[in-house]
Structure formats: C-alpha cells, structure tokens
Design a protein around this motif. Structure first.
Motif, PDB file in Angstrom:
ATOM      1  N   MET A 141       0.843  -1.204   0.000  1.00  0.00           N
ATOM      2  CA  MET A 141       0.000   0.000   0.000  1.00  0.00           C
ATOM      3  C   MET A 141       0.872   1.247   0.000  1.00  0.00           C
ATOM      4  SD  MET A 141      -3.025   1.124   2.653  1.00  0.00           S
ATOM      5  CE  MET A 141      -4.165  -0.076   1.972  1.00  0.00           C
ATOM      6  N   SER A 142       0.421   2.312  -0.633  1.00  0.00           N
ATOM      7  CA  SER A 142       1.176   3.560  -0.696  1.00  0.00           C
ATOM      8  C   SER A 142       1.250   4.231   0.673  1.00  0.00           C
ATOM      9  CB  SER A 142       0.516   4.510  -1.698  1.00  0.00           C
ATOM     10  OG  SER A 142       0.469   3.934  -2.992  1.00  0.00           O
ATOM     11  N   THR A 143       2.175   5.181   0.777  1.00  0.00           N
ATOM     12  CA  THR A 143       2.412   5.883   2.039  1.00  0.00           C
ATOM     13  C   THR A 143       1.966   7.330   1.930  1.00  0.00           C
ATOM     14  OG1 THR A 143       4.303   4.459   2.557  1.00  0.00           O
ATOM     15  CG2 THR A 143       4.174   6.576   3.711  1.00  0.00           C
ATOM     16  N   TYR A 144       1.109   7.732   2.855  1.00  0.00           N
ATOM     17  CA  TYR A 144       0.649   9.119   2.931  1.00  0.00           C
ATOM     18  C   TYR A 144       1.564   9.878   3.883  1.00  0.00           C
ATOM     19  CZ  TYR A 144      -2.487  13.107   3.365  1.00  0.00           C
ATOM     20  OH  TYR A 144      -3.014  14.362   3.332  1.00  0.00           O
ATOM     21  N   VAL A 145       2.001  11.089   3.485  1.00  0.00           N
ATOM     22  CA  VAL A 145       2.958  11.863   4.285  1.00  0.00           C
ATOM     23  C   VAL A 145       2.305  13.164   4.748  1.00  0.00           C
ATOM     24  CG1 VAL A 145       5.273  12.824   4.403  1.00  0.00           C
ATOM     25  CG2 VAL A 145       4.815  10.906   2.868  1.00  0.00           C
ATOM     26  N   TYR A 146       2.348  13.410   6.072  1.00  0.00           N
ATOM     27  CA  TYR A 146       1.750  14.605   6.671  1.00  0.00           C
ATOM     28  C   TYR A 146       2.767  15.732   6.831  1.00  0.00           C
ATOM     29  CZ  TYR A 146      -1.837  11.220   7.943  1.00  0.00           C
ATOM     30  OH  TYR A 146      -2.801  10.239   7.899  1.00  0.00           O
ATOM     31  N   GLY A 147       3.992  15.361   7.203  1.00  0.00           N
ATOM     32  CA  GLY A 147       4.993  16.393   7.455  1.00  0.00           C
ATOM     33  C   GLY A 147       6.326  15.763   7.814  1.00  0.00           C
ATOM     34  N   ILE A 148       7.317  16.620   8.024  1.00  0.00           N
ATOM     35  CA  ILE A 148       8.684  16.201   8.322  1.00  0.00           C
ATOM     36  C   ILE A 148       9.132  16.922   9.590  1.00  0.00           C
ATOM     37  CG2 ILE A 148      11.073  16.208   7.477  1.00  0.00           C
ATOM     38  CD1 ILE A 148       9.856  16.281   4.619  1.00  0.00           C
ATOM     39  N   ALA A 149       9.859  16.192  10.453  1.00  0.00           N
ATOM     40  CA  ALA A 149      10.320  16.751  11.723  1.00  0.00           C
ATOM     41  C   ALA A 149      11.712  16.208  12.033  1.00  0.00           C
ATOM     42  CB  ALA A 149       9.344  16.385  12.842  1.00  0.00           C
ATOM     43  N   PRO A 150      12.386  16.798  13.039  1.00  0.00           N
ATOM     44  CA  PRO A 150      13.664  16.228  13.479  1.00  0.00           C
ATOM     45  C   PRO A 150      13.489  14.790  13.955  1.00  0.00           C
ATOM     46  CG  PRO A 150      13.376  18.443  14.338  1.00  0.00           C
ATOM     47  CD  PRO A 150      12.064  18.056  13.720  1.00  0.00           C
ATOM     48  N   ALA A 151      14.559  14.007  13.878  1.00  0.00           N
ATOM     49  CA  ALA A 151      14.468  12.567  14.144  1.00  0.00           C
ATOM     50  C   ALA A 151      14.067  12.244  15.579  1.00  0.00           C
ATOM     51  CB  ALA A 151      15.802  11.898  13.811  1.00  0.00           C
ATOM     52  N   ASP A 152      14.295  13.166  16.517  1.00  0.00           N
ATOM     53  CA  ASP A 152      13.963  12.881  17.914  1.00  0.00           C
ATOM     54  C   ASP A 152      12.515  13.207  18.264  1.00  0.00           C
ATOM     55  OD1 ASP A 152      14.072  15.612  17.745  1.00  0.00           O
ATOM     56  OD2 ASP A 152      15.466  15.898  19.418  1.00  0.00           O
ATOM     57  N   ARG A 153      11.711  13.596  17.269  1.00  0.00           N
ATOM     58  CA  ARG A 153      10.321  13.969  17.551  1.00  0.00           C
ATOM     59  C   ARG A 153       9.507  12.762  17.977  1.00  0.00           C
ATOM     60  NH1 ARG A 153       8.178  18.333  15.842  1.00  0.00           N
ATOM     61  NH2 ARG A 153      10.257  18.954  16.559  1.00  0.00           N
ATOM     62  N   LYS A 154       8.816  12.878  19.090  1.00  0.00           N
ATOM     63  CA  LYS A 154       7.944  11.829  19.596  1.00  0.00           C
ATOM     64  C   LYS A 154       6.516  12.099  19.154  1.00  0.00           C
ATOM     65  CE  LYS A 154      11.319   9.916  21.922  1.00  0.00           C
ATOM     66  NZ  LYS A 154      11.914   8.624  21.485  1.00  0.00           N
ATOM     67  N   LEU A 155       5.867  11.091  18.609  1.00  0.00           N
ATOM     68  CA  LEU A 155       4.469  11.221  18.234  1.00  0.00           C
ATOM     69  C   LEU A 155       3.580  10.922  19.433  1.00  0.00           C
ATOM     70  CD1 LEU A 155       4.410   9.412  14.776  1.00  0.00           C
ATOM     71  CD2 LEU A 155       4.243  11.856  15.193  1.00  0.00           C
ATOM     72  N   PRO A 156       2.474  11.640  19.561  1.00  0.00           N
ATOM     73  CA  PRO A 156       1.527  11.310  20.635  1.00  0.00           C
ATOM     74  C   PRO A 156       1.029   9.875  20.479  1.00  0.00           C
ATOM     75  CG  PRO A 156       1.013  13.441  19.631  1.00  0.00           C
ATOM     76  CD  PRO A 156       2.049  12.801  18.770  1.00  0.00           C
ATOM     77  N   ASP A 157       0.812   9.201  21.583  1.00  0.00           N
ATOM     78  CA  ASP A 157       0.326   7.821  21.537  1.00  0.00           C
ATOM     79  C   ASP A 157      -1.042   7.750  20.870  1.00  0.00           C
ATOM     80  OD1 ASP A 157       2.587   6.941  22.842  1.00  0.00           O
ATOM     81  OD2 ASP A 157       1.668   7.043  24.841  1.00  0.00           O
ATOM     82  N   GLY A 158      -1.184   6.783  19.971  1.00  0.00           N
ATOM     83  CA  GLY A 158      -2.486   6.503  19.378  1.00  0.00           C
ATOM     84  C   GLY A 158      -2.995   7.549  18.418  1.00  0.00           C
ATOM     85  N   ILE A 159      -2.126   8.426  17.895  1.00  0.00           N
ATOM     86  CA  ILE A 159      -2.610   9.464  16.987  1.00  0.00           C
ATOM     87  C   ILE A 159      -3.071   8.833  15.678  1.00  0.00           C
ATOM     88  CG2 ILE A 159      -0.309   9.952  16.029  1.00  0.00           C
ATOM     89  CD1 ILE A 159      -1.186  12.905  15.902  1.00  0.00           C
ATOM     90  N   GLU A 160      -4.218   9.300  15.165  1.00  0.00           N
ATOM     91  CA  GLU A 160      -4.823   8.735  13.960  1.00  0.00           C
ATOM     92  C   GLU A 160      -4.877   9.776  12.851  1.00  0.00           C
ATOM     93  OE1 GLU A 160      -7.803   5.358  15.764  1.00  0.00           O
ATOM     94  OE2 GLU A 160      -8.566   7.420  15.575  1.00  0.00           O
ATOM     95  N   GLY A 161      -4.795   9.285  11.626  1.00  0.00           N
ATOM     96  CA  GLY A 161      -4.770  10.169  10.475  1.00  0.00           C
ATOM     97  C   GLY A 161      -5.975  10.015   9.579  1.00  0.00           C
ATOM     98  N   ILE A 162      -5.735  10.055   8.286  1.00  0.00           N
ATOM     99  CA  ILE A 162      -6.812  10.004   7.299  1.00  0.00           C
ATOM    100  C   ILE A 162      -7.389   8.597   7.220  1.00  0.00           C
ATOM    101  CG2 ILE A 162      -5.744  11.867   5.976  1.00  0.00           C
ATOM    102  CD1 ILE A 162      -4.809   9.687   3.984  1.00  0.00           C
ATOM    103  N   GLY A 163      -8.527   8.493   6.522  1.00  0.00           N
ATOM    104  CA  GLY A 163      -9.128   7.200   6.261  1.00  0.00           C
ATOM    105  C   GLY A 163     -10.366   6.920   7.084  1.00  0.00           C
ATOM    106  N   ASP A 164     -11.130   5.951   6.636  1.00  0.00           N
ATOM    107  CA  ASP A 164     -12.326   5.513   7.345  1.00  0.00           C
ATOM    108  C   ASP A 164     -12.367   3.990   7.292  1.00  0.00           C
ATOM    109  OD1 ASP A 164     -14.723   5.341   8.634  1.00  0.00           O
ATOM    110  OD2 ASP A 164     -15.945   5.926   6.889  1.00  0.00           O
ATOM    111  N   PRO A 165     -11.954   3.325   8.363  1.00  0.00           N
ATOM    112  CA  PRO A 165     -11.561   3.906   9.661  1.00  0.00           C
ATOM    113  C   PRO A 165     -10.223   4.621   9.579  1.00  0.00           C
ATOM    114  CG  PRO A 165     -11.108   1.564   9.625  1.00  0.00           C
ATOM    115  CD  PRO A 165     -11.853   1.852   8.355  1.00  0.00           C
ATOM    116  N   PRO A 166      -9.945   5.518  10.553  1.00  0.00           N
ATOM    117  CA  PRO A 166      -8.700   6.290  10.526  1.00  0.00           C
ATOM    118  C   PRO A 166      -7.477   5.382  10.579  1.00  0.00           C
ATOM    119  CG  PRO A 166     -10.260   7.226  12.082  1.00  0.00           C
ATOM    120  CD  PRO A 166     -10.812   5.898  11.677  1.00  0.00           C
ATOM    121  N   ARG A 167      -6.448   5.747   9.797  1.00  0.00           N
ATOM    122  CA  ARG A 167      -5.209   4.972   9.770  1.00  0.00           C
ATOM    123  C   ARG A 167      -4.251   5.487  10.840  1.00  0.00           C
ATOM    124  NH1 ARG A 167      -5.371   2.569   4.605  1.00  0.00           N
ATOM    125  NH2 ARG A 167      -7.602   2.396   4.133  1.00  0.00           N
ATOM    126  N   PRO A 168      -3.606   4.576  11.598  1.00  0.00           N
ATOM    127  CA  PRO A 168      -2.638   5.021  12.608  1.00  0.00           C
ATOM    128  C   PRO A 168      -1.437   5.700  11.951  1.00  0.00           C
ATOM    129  CG  PRO A 168      -2.579   2.633  12.327  1.00  0.00           C
ATOM    130  CD  PRO A 168      -3.760   3.109  11.558  1.00  0.00           C
TER     131      PRO A 168
END
Length: 239
Positions: free
Chosen positions: A1-28
């Motif tokens: 499956m293709s990869t959807y990209v939201y943004g770019i950050a420094p490598a040490d950036r921590k993502l919030p737990d359980g954050i969901e993105g696009i899609g129905d149901p939302p994709r992690p």
C-alpha cells in the motif's frame, strides 16, 4: 500500500500515543526515519475523493506533532509509493529540510484577510477629498451634469475606492510586517483587499495581535479576520 505523508520533523520527535490520520476507519500514524529526520506517515487511502474528515485529520496530525517542536507541514494529499521511498527522500534532501525546520522553529503562521466596511470607506474617501465630496453631492442634485474626464461622480468615487483598496493593502502589510519573521501576500479573494500570511515568533504573538487591533482602531473602515496560530504552510516550499 502507498504511504501518505503529513509532514517532516527532526528525528527525535515523539508522536503522541495513538494518533490517527486520514481514512475511514482512521489509519494510525507512524514515523518513517531517514537521514536524521522523521516523516509523519500512515497508509494511504485510495479510490475515493478526499472528505472533510480527512482534511481535518491531516491538520490534526501536523498540529499535534508540532507541539514539541517545528514540523515542516506538507500540503494535503502527498502520497509516496512506500516507506522506503520516503526514507530515501529524507536522506537525499536532509540539508534542505533541516534548514527549513530551523527557520520555522518557535514560529506559527497567522493568516489575515482584510476588507473594507463599504459605508465606512465611502465616508473615509470623501472626507479625504473635499473636491470629490462636492462632486459626489452635486451628482445627486437634479439638473447638475458636471462631470470630469467624461466620468460621472459615481465613477470617480468608485475609482477613488479602488485606489484606497491598494493603498490600504500596502498599509496593512507595512504596519504588521515588523512584527513577523516573514510575510506572504496572496492574490486577493472575492471581497477582500488583502490576504496576508505572517510567520510570527511565539513570544511575539500577543504583540502581533495587539498591532492588528490597533490597526483597526486607527482605521475603522478596515475589517480584519485573523486565523491562527496555524501550521506554517505558507512558508514551506514544496517538499
């Protein structure tokens, strides 16, 4: 499956737990690392038109990831063939992305749309030009046909208002630019005389907003609509 990209950050950036993105149901949302950077990604959805929920989800991911530091936000709809391709792009363009992240660090975007209060700007234009006021008043008097350069008083007034729109657009940008690290001026939309985006340092946020309020108090014929703080989309070259 293709990869959807939201943004770019420094490598040490921590993502919030359980954050969901696009899609129905939302994709992690997951982190794809490469070249000392991280891309915020999820599986891409295909085969349907983008919905408002997806637009809001994209914005949510960028905002949440940006709470801990700068994010280079990508426009909605950026899709890459796979995670490996994303990682390779991060490595190839590392220096460019890292420099953009440094430029955005500690700053947010504020968008300002400005338009005229129709009645107030007519009074302002006439007050600034007594001769035009006289002609405009005379033009409303039955039997007075005095025109200048073949123009009716209404046409002269319309030209003066158009000139005032250009002058006021310059005034707004000139007044607020000193409170921002950068400014982008966009084509005016219907009914607006200026559509401006300002990249504002967070410690100057209140100072910037106070300058907007002062501008309205000094020029009551102006109406301003401020949106922000926003991810700095207007200050990111296409990545």
């Amino acid at each position: 499956m293709s990869t959807y990209v939201y943004g770019i950050a420094p490598a040490d950036r921590k993502l919030p737990d359980g954050i969901e993105g696009i899609g129905d149901p939302p994709r992690p949302v997951r982190a794809v690392r490469g070249g000392g950077l991280v891309a915020l990604c999820s599986d891409a959805t295909t085969g349907k038109r983008a919905e408002r929920r997806d637009l809001l989800a994209h914005q949510h991911v960028v905002i949440e990831a940006g709470r801990e530091g700068p994010v280079l936000p990508l426009r909605f709809g950026r899709i890459s063939p796979d995670d490996a391709t994303v990682a390779a792009i991060l490595e190839e363009h590392h220096d460019i992305y890292a420099e953009r992240l440094r430029a955005l660090d500690g700053k947010d975007e504020f968008n300002l749309k400005v338009h005229h209060d129709e009645e107030a700007v007519l009074h302002a234009v006439l007050a600034d030009d007594p001769d035009l006021m006289t002609r405009h008043a005379a033009g409303r008097t039955p039997g007075d046909g005095a025109h200048e350069e073949g123009r009716t008083p209404e046409e002269l007034l319309a030209r003066a208002v158009a000139d005032r729109e250009r002058t006021d657009a310059d005034l707004v940008e000139r007044t607020l630019a000193p409170y921002a690290a950068a400014t982008v001026r966009r084509p005016e939309g219907a009914g607006s005389l200026a559509d401006l985006s300002f990249l504002v340092e967070r410690e100057r946020r209140d100072e910037f907003l106070e300058a907007v309020r002062a501008l309205h108090q000094e020029h009551e014929h102006l109406r301003e609509q401020v949106m922000g703080p926003l991810p700095p989309y207007s200050f990111v070259e296409e990545a």
